[in-house]
Design a protein around this motif. Structure first.
Motif, PDB file in Angstrom:
ATOM      1  N   LYS A  38       1.360  -1.314   0.134  1.00 22.49           N
ATOM      2  CA  LYS A  38       0.406  -0.164   0.175  1.00 22.49           C
ATOM      3  C   LYS A  38       0.833   0.948   0.396  1.00 22.49           C
ATOM      4  O   LYS A  38       2.268   1.059   0.260  1.00 22.49           O
ATOM      5  CB  LYS A  38      -0.310  -0.100   0.731  1.00 22.49           C
ATOM      6  N   LYS A  39       0.132   2.280  -0.430  1.00 18.44           N
ATOM      7  CA  LYS A  39       0.503   3.789  -0.037  1.00 18.44           C
ATOM      8  C   LYS A  39       1.357   3.557   1.233  1.00 18.44           C
ATOM      9  O   LYS A  39       2.290   4.180   0.828  1.00 18.44           O
ATOM     10  CB  LYS A  39      -0.303   4.754  -0.681  1.00 18.44           C
ATOM     11  N   HIS A  40       0.047   3.122   1.925  1.00 24.09           N
ATOM     12  CA  HIS A  40       1.589   3.387   3.474  1.00 24.09           C
ATOM     13  C   HIS A  40       1.626   2.300   4.082  1.00 24.09           C
ATOM     14  O   HIS A  40       0.570   1.718   4.170  1.00 24.09           O
ATOM     15  CB  HIS A  40       0.279   4.535   4.483  1.00 24.09           C
ATOM     16  N   PRO A  41       2.449   1.905   4.370  1.00 30.40           N
ATOM     17  CA  PRO A  41       3.171   0.241   4.487  1.00 30.40           C
ATOM     18  C   PRO A  41       2.262  -0.049   6.405  1.00 30.40           C
ATOM     19  O   PRO A  41       1.860   1.554   7.233  1.00 30.40           O
ATOM     20  CB  PRO A  41       4.458   0.346   4.945  1.00 30.40           C
ATOM     21  N   SER A  42       2.213  -1.015   6.586  1.00 31.61           N
ATOM     22  CA  SER A  42       1.743  -1.413   8.010  1.00 31.61           C
ATOM     23  C   SER A  42       1.041  -2.506   8.532  1.00 31.61           C
ATOM     24  O   SER A  42       2.552  -3.258   7.917  1.00 31.61           O
ATOM     25  CB  SER A  42      -0.116  -1.458   7.402  1.00 31.61           C
ATOM     26  N   ILE A  43       1.668  -3.003   9.851  1.00 30.96           N
ATOM     27  CA  ILE A  43       2.219  -3.821  10.704  1.00 30.96           C
ATOM     28  C   ILE A  43       0.417  -4.297  10.793  1.00 30.96           C
ATOM     29  O   ILE A  43       0.461  -3.294  11.693  1.00 30.96           O
ATOM     30  CB  ILE A  43       2.896  -4.174  11.562  1.00 30.96           C
ATOM     31  N   SER A  44      -0.050  -5.140  11.278  1.00 32.24           N
ATOM     32  CA  SER A  44      -1.393  -5.843  11.598  1.00 32.24           C
ATOM     33  C   SER A  44      -0.759  -6.960  12.016  1.00 32.24           C
ATOM     34  O   SER A  44      -0.538  -7.911  12.296  1.00 32.24           O
ATOM     35  CB  SER A  44      -2.021  -6.399  10.364  1.00 32.24           C
ATOM     36  N   PHE A  45      -1.148  -6.943  13.075  1.00 29.12           N
ATOM     37  CA  PHE A  45      -1.603  -8.682  14.526  1.00 29.12           C
ATOM     38  C   PHE A  45      -2.724  -8.513  13.976  1.00 29.12           C
ATOM     39  O   PHE A  45      -3.918  -7.875  14.088  1.00 29.12           O
ATOM     40  CB  PHE A  45      -1.627  -7.320  15.844  1.00 29.12           C
ATOM     41  N   TYR A  46      -2.853 -10.477  14.550  1.00 25.16           N
ATOM     42  CA  TYR A  46      -3.805 -10.983  14.643  1.00 25.16           C
ATOM     43  C   TYR A  46      -4.112 -12.144  15.384  1.00 25.16           C
ATOM     44  O   TYR A  46      -2.714 -12.690  15.464  1.00 25.16           O
ATOM     45  CB  TYR A  46      -4.400 -11.969  12.525  1.00 25.16           C
ATOM     46  N   THR A  47      -4.920 -13.380  15.350  1.00 30.27           N
ATOM     47  CA  THR A  47      -4.876 -14.236  16.180  1.00 30.27           C
ATOM     48  C   THR A  47      -6.169 -15.320  15.422  1.00 30.27           C
ATOM     49  O   THR A  47      -6.666 -14.798  14.565  1.00 30.27           O
ATOM     50  CB  THR A  47      -5.336 -14.503  17.558  1.00 30.27           C
ATOM     51  N   GLU A  48      -5.205 -16.668  15.402  1.00 34.38           N
ATOM     52  CA  GLU A  48      -6.356 -16.978  14.682  1.00 34.38           C
ATOM     53  C   GLU A  48      -7.421 -18.166  15.863  1.00 34.38           C
ATOM     54  O   GLU A  48      -6.681 -18.957  16.721  1.00 34.38           O
ATOM     55  CB  GLU A  48      -5.187 -18.762  13.601  1.00 34.38           C
ATOM     56  N   ILE A  49      -8.200 -18.027  15.779  1.00 32.97           N
ATOM     57  CA  ILE A  49      -9.215 -19.383  16.323  1.00 32.97           C
ATOM     58  C   ILE A  49     -10.012 -19.953  15.291  1.00 32.97           C
ATOM     59  O   ILE A  49     -10.830 -19.865  14.594  1.00 32.97           O
ATOM     60  CB  ILE A  49     -10.310 -18.213  16.819  1.00 32.97           C
TER      61      ILE A  49
END
Length: 59
Positions: A38-49
């Motif tokens: 993306k134009k603005h890089p990102s870091i996303s946090f997630y969990t798997e359920i």
């Protein structure tokens, strides 16, 4: 310093600490994903359920 250099440094620092933070949430393993497309890089946090990913934070 470019945005991607900053993102790479932050990703490394977070990756080092993530197992310790994840250990505090016994039932859930916290994972991260990095988006540099993306134009603005990102870091996303997630969990798997139950084989579903639940994103709970984006930087």
């Amino acid at each position: 310093m470019s945005n991607l250099e900053w993102l790479s440094r932050i990703e490394q620092a977070i990756s080092i600490s993530l197992p310790e933070v994840s250990a505090k949430f016994d039932d859930y393993e916290i994972r991260l994903t990095v988006n540099t497309t993306k134009k603005h890089p990102s870091i996303s946090f997630y969990t798997e359920i139950d084989t579903k990913n639940f994103e709970f934070c984006t930087i």
